[in-house]
Design a protein around this motif. Structure first.
Motif, PDB file in Angstrom:
ATOM      1  N   VAL A  71      41.214 -32.033  -6.594  1.00 50.98           N
ATOM      2  CA  VAL A  71      40.838 -30.861  -5.809  1.00 50.98           C
ATOM      3  C   VAL A  71      39.387 -31.025  -5.384  1.00 50.98           C
ATOM      4  O   VAL A  71      38.496 -31.158  -6.217  1.00 50.98           O
ATOM      5  N   THR A  72      39.160 -31.023  -4.102  1.00 48.94           N
ATOM      6  CA  THR A  72      37.806 -31.102  -3.539  1.00 48.94           C
ATOM      7  C   THR A  72      37.788 -30.113  -2.386  1.00 48.94           C
ATOM      8  O   THR A  72      37.993 -28.940  -2.606  1.00 48.94           O
ATOM      9  N   ILE A  75      43.481 -30.135  -1.549  1.00 53.54           N
ATOM     10  CA  ILE A  75      44.233 -30.494  -2.747  1.00 53.54           C
ATOM     11  C   ILE A  75      45.013 -31.761  -2.437  1.00 53.54           C
ATOM     12  O   ILE A  75      45.817 -31.797  -1.504  1.00 53.54           O
ATOM     13  N   ASP A 152      41.468 -33.248 -11.422  1.00 52.84           N
ATOM     14  CA  ASP A 152      40.045 -33.464 -11.120  1.00 52.84           C
ATOM     15  C   ASP A 152      39.647 -32.456 -10.066  1.00 52.84           C
ATOM     16  O   ASP A 152      40.213 -32.426  -8.975  1.00 52.84           O
ATOM     17  N   HIS A 153      38.692 -31.594 -10.404  1.00 49.63           N
ATOM     18  CA  HIS A 153      38.134 -30.637  -9.442  1.00 49.63           C
ATOM     19  C   HIS A 153      36.661 -30.985  -9.285  1.00 49.63           C
ATOM     20  O   HIS A 153      35.868 -30.760 -10.204  1.00 49.63           O
ATOM     21  N   THR A 155      33.169 -30.827  -6.796  1.00 50.75           N
ATOM     22  CA  THR A 155      32.508 -30.182  -5.652  1.00 50.75           C
ATOM     23  C   THR A 155      31.196 -30.876  -5.347  1.00 50.75           C
ATOM     24  O   THR A 155      30.635 -31.545  -6.163  1.00 50.75           O
TER      25      THR A 155
END
Length: 155
Positions: A71-72, A75, A152-153, A155
Motif C-alpha cells: 500500500v502506497t 494498493i 507493506d504500507h 508513505t
C-alpha cells in the motif's frame, strides 16, 4: 562484519529505551526477543540488497504469495505485481540510491505474526530523483522460509 555490527547496534537500540530525557521517557529497558531480532534481520537484508541494486534480493523479504499487499499511493496485490512496481519505479542503481532504515520497532502479534514500524531515508542525486524520506508499517508472517512481509504500507 559491518552487518554484524549494525545488528548489534540495532539490538542495543531495541534493548535501551529511546534516547529521551528521563522525564520524557518512562519506559523500562527492553531486551529484544528472538522474534524481534529475526524481523530486524529481514530489514537489514533488504537494506543491504537495495544498496547493491538487487531488487530480487530486496523482494526476498516479502512473502511469495498472490495475497501479499503493498500500500502506497495505490494498493498493489500479489508478489508479482509488487515486484513489477518496484522494477518500474526503480529502473537502475542510481534511481534506487542508498536506503537506510531507522527507528525500527517490532511488536509481536503472537508466535507467527509481527508488526514493524519505522522510517526510511533514500539518498540519491537530484538527477536520479532526489532524496526521499517516509515511514512504513509492515506485517510479517513466520513462514517455512522465515519471516516474510505480507503487508507493506509505505508513505
Amino acid at each position: 562484519m559491518n552487518r554484524v555490527l549494525r545488528l548489534m547496534l540495532l539490538g542495543l537500540t531495541l534493548t535501551a529505551a529511546a534516547a529521551l530525557p528521563a522525564q520524557q521517557q518512562q519506559e523500562p529497558l527492553h531486551t529484544a526477543t528472538r522474534q524481534e531480532l529475526d524481523v530486524v534481520k529481514v530489514m537489514l537484508k533488504q537494506e543491504e540488497a537495495w544498496n547493491k541494486g538487487d531488487i530480487n534480493g530486496f523482494i526476498e523479504g516479502y512473502k511469495s504469495s498472490p495475497d501479499t499487499l503493498f500500500v502506497t499511493n495505490q494498493i498493489i496485490r500479489g508478489i508479482d505485481n509488487v515486484t513489477a512496481s518496484y522494477r518500474q519505479s526503480y529502473t537502475n542503481k542510481d534511481v534506487m540510491g542508498t536506503l537506510s532504515f531507522s527507528e525500527i520497532e517490532v511488536h509481536a502479534l503472537g508466535d507467527n505474526f509481527a508488526t514493524c514500524v519505522g522510517k526510511y531515508h533514500l539518498e540519491r542525486s537530484k538527477k536520479s530523483g532526489g532524496n526521499a524520506d517516509g515511514i512504513f508499517s509492515l506485517v510479517f508472517e513466520k513462514t517455512e522460509q522465515g519471516w516474510k512481509i505480507v503487508l507493506d504500507h509505505t508513505t
